[in-house]
Design a protein around this motif. Structure first.
Motif, PDB file in Angstrom:
ATOM      1  N   VAL A  24      -9.947 -15.039  -3.008  1.00  0.00           N
ATOM      2  CA  VAL A  24     -10.161 -15.109  -4.460  1.00  0.00           C
ATOM      3  C   VAL A  24     -11.096 -16.284  -4.735  1.00  0.00           C
ATOM      4  O   VAL A  24     -10.918 -17.369  -4.170  1.00  0.00           O
ATOM      5  N   GLU A  31      -7.858 -17.609 -12.523  1.00  0.00           N
ATOM      6  CA  GLU A  31      -7.742 -17.380 -11.084  1.00  0.00           C
ATOM      7  C   GLU A  31      -6.305 -17.601 -10.614  1.00  0.00           C
ATOM      8  O   GLU A  31      -5.831 -16.896  -9.725  1.00  0.00           O
ATOM      9  N   CYS A  49      -7.994 -19.002  -1.576  1.00  0.00           N
ATOM     10  CA  CYS A  49      -8.655 -19.163  -2.868  1.00  0.00           C
ATOM     11  C   CYS A  49      -9.643 -20.313  -2.747  1.00  0.00           C
ATOM     12  O   CYS A  49      -9.292 -21.403  -2.283  1.00  0.00           O
TER      13      CYS A  49
END
Ligand code: AMP
Length: 449
Positions: A24, A31, A49
């Protein structure tokens, strides 16, 4: 079903789900909400992430409790992100923010053979160029404000004068949500044109401007998940752009949101959705634009009908926080369908509850603000039912979590109705403390008035 057979059932479900590693991109509240929701999917075996934040780093995969890993690579550092992807080979890359989309992250990753969710650079123009969007809406009969697009200051001023100065002057490109100047007189409008086109207030983002008539009405956010051919409309939500209560003070990235917004019945929402999305899809097809991702139109409900003010090409922040706490589908499956062009086979399912997100920001935001303030109360709030604190501008510091951005937290609660969700969210907000914290006390006030 007994507890044993139930857990065996869940085990089987996890075993049979195709396994995926996810990367991500981004570091905000949106987010964190994406990571939180994706981590609930039985498909996900590993998640990174880049760069993430303190809240994202604390998330665990529901499948096996494995922690989400934050990678210190900026969302706009496409070269390093690609290098990381080549090493770890994620099965799906999920892009949160607008900037990497405008930089063409999707094209770059696709060229290197990665599956990535989000619009290509061409498709992301709906957000990265207001001139493109305005002209597209006019070409394809999408209901919008009367407007014009200009590179020449004199022509822009003449058009603003023809609207008696009651207009909105918008820089063409991305300007951190600040490139929109609302004017009430010819003098103000001329000044706005000079500031953007001549004074380069927003740099190259202001090489061209869009000028729209000023519209009055109720503003709502719409979202639709798209796969190039199909657009699946979400329920309504409403953002609160201004910094202070009563819609006073400067514009911000968004100080809170809630869903559903009670200004449209389901039937009206479907109608509004059709009036925007049908010509938009047709226009995309006619112009060879393959939009896979979230289309997020900002819409004014005027007395003459809905009018699109602008398009965004990603989840709203903090709209994502309320949508993803209402979405019942497996988000991995929806994003896969969006990437693969199979959305027509999916049905979006939403819980009947209402969700609300109250943003806690650093003192001084959207102007300058201090960083590094210790945040307390997060552990207490994590015990509260139907509440989730999404982190935005936070960073770990030893044992503490400290502030590291303008918008710090999105305190999100859900409940049977908006009033109970709102009461829960503000109860949680009261528990969280950091020096200089500011937040609006009237999120969802219009809906409950
Ligand atoms: P935008 O980035 O184009 O959505 O504009 C930012 C904000 O300015 C919107 O959320 C609206 O509150 C306001 N705005 C934009 N365009 C108009 C318009 N034509 N009439 C009234 N308000 C507008």
């Amino acid at each position: 079903m007994g507890e044993k057979s139930l857990s065996r059932g869940v085990g089987l479900l996890f075993e049979s789900a195709p396994q995926m590693k996810l990367l991500v991109i981004g570091s905000g509240g949106r987010e964190h909400a994406l990571v939180w929701k994706l981590a609930q999917s039985p498909h996900v075996t590993r998640m990174w992430c880049a760069p993430g934040n303190a809240g994202i780093a604390a998330e665990r995969l529901q499948r096996d409790g494995v922690q989400v890993e934050c990678v210190p690579i900026g969302a706009e550092d496409l070269e390093k992100l690609l290098e990381f992807a080549r090493k770890e080979k994620p099965d799906l890359v999920v892009v949160g923010p607008d900037n990497p989309l405008a930089l063409g992250i999707v094209d770059v990753f696709q060229l290197s053979g990665f599956r990535i969710w989000g619009p290509t650079q061409k498709a992301a123009q709906f957000e990265s160029s207001k001139v493109f969007s305005q002209q597209f809406m006019e070409r394809h009969g999408i209901p919008t404000a009367r407007g014009g697009t200009f590179a020449d200051a004199l022509a822009a001023k003449n058009f603003a004068s023809s609207l008696s100065g009651r207009c909105v002057v918008k820089a063409d490109g991305l300007a951190l949500g600040k490139g929109v100047l609302i004017c009430d007189s010819v003098a103000e409008a001329h000044r706005a044109v000079d500031e953007i086109l001549v004074g380069k207030l927003f740099g190259t983002a202001g090489t061209r401007v869009v000028i729209q008539e000023f519209l009055e009405g109720i503003e709502i956010s719409l979202h639709a998940l798209c796969d190039g051919r199909t657009a699946k409309l979400f329920p309504t939500s409403q953002d609160h752009k201004r910094a202070h209560d009563g819609d006073q003070g400067p514009n911000t990235g968004g100080m809170g949101t809630y869903s559903p917004a009670p200004f449209l019945t389901n039937g009206q929402l479907a109608q509004v959705g059709h009036s925007i999305l049908d010509p938009w899809l047709k226009g995309c097809s006619a112009e060879g634009i393959d939009f896979r991702g979230i289309l997020y139109p900002g819409v004014m409900l005027t007395k003459d009908g809905p009018r699109v003010l602008e398009f965004n090409a990603r989840f709203g922040d903090p709209e994502a926080q309320v949508y993803l706490t209402r979405l019942e589908n497996d988000l991995v499956e929806l994003l896969n369908a969006s990437v693969d062009g199979t959305l027509s086979k999916q049905e979006l399912r939403w819980s009947a509850h209402a969700s609300i997100c109250v943003v806690m920001a650093s003192g001084g935001y959207p102007g300058s603000y201090p960083k590094g303030k210790v945040i307390s109360g997060l552990r207490e709030v994590s015990q509260m039912p139907n509440t989730k604190v999404f982190h935005a501008g936070t960073a770990p510091s030893g044992e503490d979590v400290v502030t590291s951005g303008g918008r710090v937290l999105g305190v999100t609660s859900w409940g049977a109705d908006l009033a109970s969700a709102r009461a829960a969210a503000y109860r949680a907000v009261e528990q969280v403390r950091f020096e200089g914290a500011q937040y609006r006390r009237d999120i969802a006030g219009k809906a409950l008035a």
